[in-house]
Design a protein around this motif. Sequence first.
Motif, PDB file in Angstrom:
ATOM      1  N   VAL A  85       0.751  -0.959   0.012  1.00  0.00           N
ATOM      2  CA  VAL A  85      -0.014   0.151   0.079  1.00  0.00           C
ATOM      3  C   VAL A  85       0.840   1.191   0.020  1.00  0.00           C
ATOM      4  O   VAL A  85       0.524   2.267  -0.689  1.00  0.00           O
ATOM      5  CB  VAL A  85      -0.920  -0.139   1.090  1.00  0.00           C
ATOM      6  CG1 VAL A  85      -1.811   1.350   1.480  1.00  0.00           C
ATOM      7  CG2 VAL A  85      -2.000  -0.846   0.981  1.00  0.00           C
ATOM      8  N   MET A  86       2.029   1.315   0.969  1.00  0.00           N
ATOM      9  CA  MET A  86       2.588   2.358   0.800  1.00  0.00           C
ATOM     10  C   MET A  86       3.379   2.637  -0.445  1.00  0.00           C
ATOM     11  O   MET A  86       3.628   3.700  -0.862  1.00  0.00           O
ATOM     12  CB  MET A  86       3.891   2.551   2.117  1.00  0.00           C
ATOM     13  CG  MET A  86       3.163   2.575   3.307  1.00  0.00           C
ATOM     14  SD  MET A  86       4.587   2.456   4.520  1.00  0.00           S
ATOM     15  CE  MET A  86       3.934   3.322   5.960  1.00  0.00           C
ATOM     16  N   ARG A  87       3.907   1.698  -1.037  1.00  0.00           N
ATOM     17  CA  ARG A  87       4.513   1.724  -2.306  1.00  0.00           C
ATOM     18  C   ARG A  87       3.703   2.423  -3.350  1.00  0.00           C
ATOM     19  O   ARG A  87       3.915   3.246  -4.360  1.00  0.00           O
ATOM     20  CB  ARG A  87       5.263   0.265  -2.568  1.00  0.00           C
ATOM     21  CG  ARG A  87       5.849   0.228  -3.935  1.00  0.00           C
ATOM     22  CD  ARG A  87       6.528  -0.900  -4.393  1.00  0.00           C
ATOM     23  NE  ARG A  87       6.409  -1.406  -5.686  1.00  0.00           N
ATOM     24  CZ  ARG A  87       6.057  -2.639  -6.080  1.00  0.00           C
ATOM     25  NH1 ARG A  87       5.773  -3.517  -5.425  1.00  0.00           N
ATOM     26  NH2 ARG A  87       6.047  -2.584  -7.486  1.00  0.00           N
ATOM     27  N   GLN A  88       2.252   1.930  -3.398  1.00  0.00           N
ATOM     28  CA  GLN A  88       1.418   2.320  -4.408  1.00  0.00           C
ATOM     29  C   GLN A  88       1.164   3.867  -4.007  1.00  0.00           C
ATOM     30  O   GLN A  88       1.028   4.682  -5.074  1.00  0.00           O
ATOM     31  CB  GLN A  88      -0.028   1.638  -4.119  1.00  0.00           C
ATOM     32  CG  GLN A  88       0.095   0.360  -4.417  1.00  0.00           C
ATOM     33  CD  GLN A  88      -1.027  -0.527  -4.440  1.00  0.00           C
ATOM     34  OE1 GLN A  88      -2.018  -0.383  -3.484  1.00  0.00           O
ATOM     35  NE2 GLN A  88      -1.359  -1.751  -4.978  1.00  0.00           N
ATOM     36  N   ILE A  89       1.120   4.334  -2.814  1.00  0.00           N
ATOM     37  CA  ILE A  89       0.860   5.843  -2.398  1.00  0.00           C
ATOM     38  C   ILE A  89       2.009   6.456  -3.134  1.00  0.00           C
ATOM     39  O   ILE A  89       1.798   7.381  -3.768  1.00  0.00           O
ATOM     40  CB  ILE A  89       0.720   6.072  -1.026  1.00  0.00           C
ATOM     41  CG1 ILE A  89      -0.590   5.237  -0.449  1.00  0.00           C
ATOM     42  CG2 ILE A  89       0.741   7.388  -0.812  1.00  0.00           C
ATOM     43  CD1 ILE A  89      -0.784   5.333   1.019  1.00  0.00           C
ATOM     44  N   LEU A  90       3.233   6.008  -2.868  1.00  0.00           N
ATOM     45  CA  LEU A  90       4.323   6.903  -3.224  1.00  0.00           C
ATOM     46  C   LEU A  90       4.469   6.781  -4.894  1.00  0.00           C
ATOM     47  O   LEU A  90       4.841   7.962  -5.393  1.00  0.00           O
ATOM     48  CB  LEU A  90       5.785   6.137  -2.818  1.00  0.00           C
ATOM     49  CG  LEU A  90       5.813   6.457  -1.255  1.00  0.00           C
ATOM     50  CD1 LEU A  90       7.025   5.566  -0.823  1.00  0.00           C
ATOM     51  CD2 LEU A  90       5.877   7.812  -0.948  1.00  0.00           C
ATOM     52  N   ILE A  91       4.052   5.590  -5.653  1.00  0.00           N
ATOM     53  CA  ILE A  91       4.320   5.728  -6.931  1.00  0.00           C
ATOM     54  C   ILE A  91       3.040   6.620  -7.453  1.00  0.00           C
ATOM     55  O   ILE A  91       3.599   7.243  -8.532  1.00  0.00           O
ATOM     56  CB  ILE A  91       3.896   4.338  -7.588  1.00  0.00           C
ATOM     57  CG1 ILE A  91       5.183   3.520  -6.997  1.00  0.00           C
ATOM     58  CG2 ILE A  91       3.704   3.985  -8.839  1.00  0.00           C
ATOM     59  CD1 ILE A  91       6.618   3.591  -7.745  1.00  0.00           C
ATOM     60  N   ASP A  92       1.726   6.397  -6.956  1.00  0.00           N
ATOM     61  CA  ASP A  92       0.691   7.357  -7.336  1.00  0.00           C
ATOM     62  C   ASP A  92       1.167   8.833  -7.425  1.00  0.00           C
ATOM     63  O   ASP A  92       0.858   9.608  -8.299  1.00  0.00           O
ATOM     64  CB  ASP A  92      -0.410   7.050  -6.953  1.00  0.00           C
ATOM     65  CG  ASP A  92      -1.067   5.782  -7.123  1.00  0.00           C
ATOM     66  OD1 ASP A  92      -0.691   5.043  -8.007  1.00  0.00           O
ATOM     67  OD2 ASP A  92      -2.051   5.077  -6.378  1.00  0.00           O
TER      68      ASP A  92
END
Length: 188
Positions: free
Chosen positions: A94-101
């Motif tokens: 989830v954190m990775r998705q937030i940073l990528i988004d």
Amino acid sequence: MTATTQLTQIIQDWQSGDKKAESQLYQFAYLQLRHIAQEERKRNAEKYGDDNDVLSDSVNSTTALIHDAYLKLSNSELDNIKTKRDFFLMATKVMRQILIDNARSLQTRKRQALTTIQDDSDKFEQLLIMDKALDSFSIRYPRQSNALKLKYLMGMKNNEICQLLECSSSLIEKDLKFSRSWLQTRMM
């Protein structure tokens, strides 16, 4: 009862619909995510200074990152979360998705403003390339990928990773070394 066993029990109670367990899981998640976000911001400040772009970006503020991560977690398919390890691995995703988004959004805004600075553009490109490489790596080497995510996205220490992944410390060290090497070859 150990903390890991207690958390596993809370997750199982929550999965069976216990609202009190949901509240306990939220408190645990909030405290853990807050600690991780604070440590990450501290490392970033030490490495790049207090006035760097990452720290000034609101998505990377401790509170904003925690709330975004919790919102994504609460809206995710959570049937596979049975243990503390599963919880942390889902949180890293989830954190990775937030940073990528966030990186994609910033890159889009810069392109639209036609004032793109080459260095920033290169950083966003590198982040997106890294994300694709990490996806490929995760499919081919799941254990090593989990160790890498827990170390660099969650900021865990090797001994914590050993406990979560139920591996020896030497294996985790080898996995991390292999992971870094594999990703470096893909990033060149």
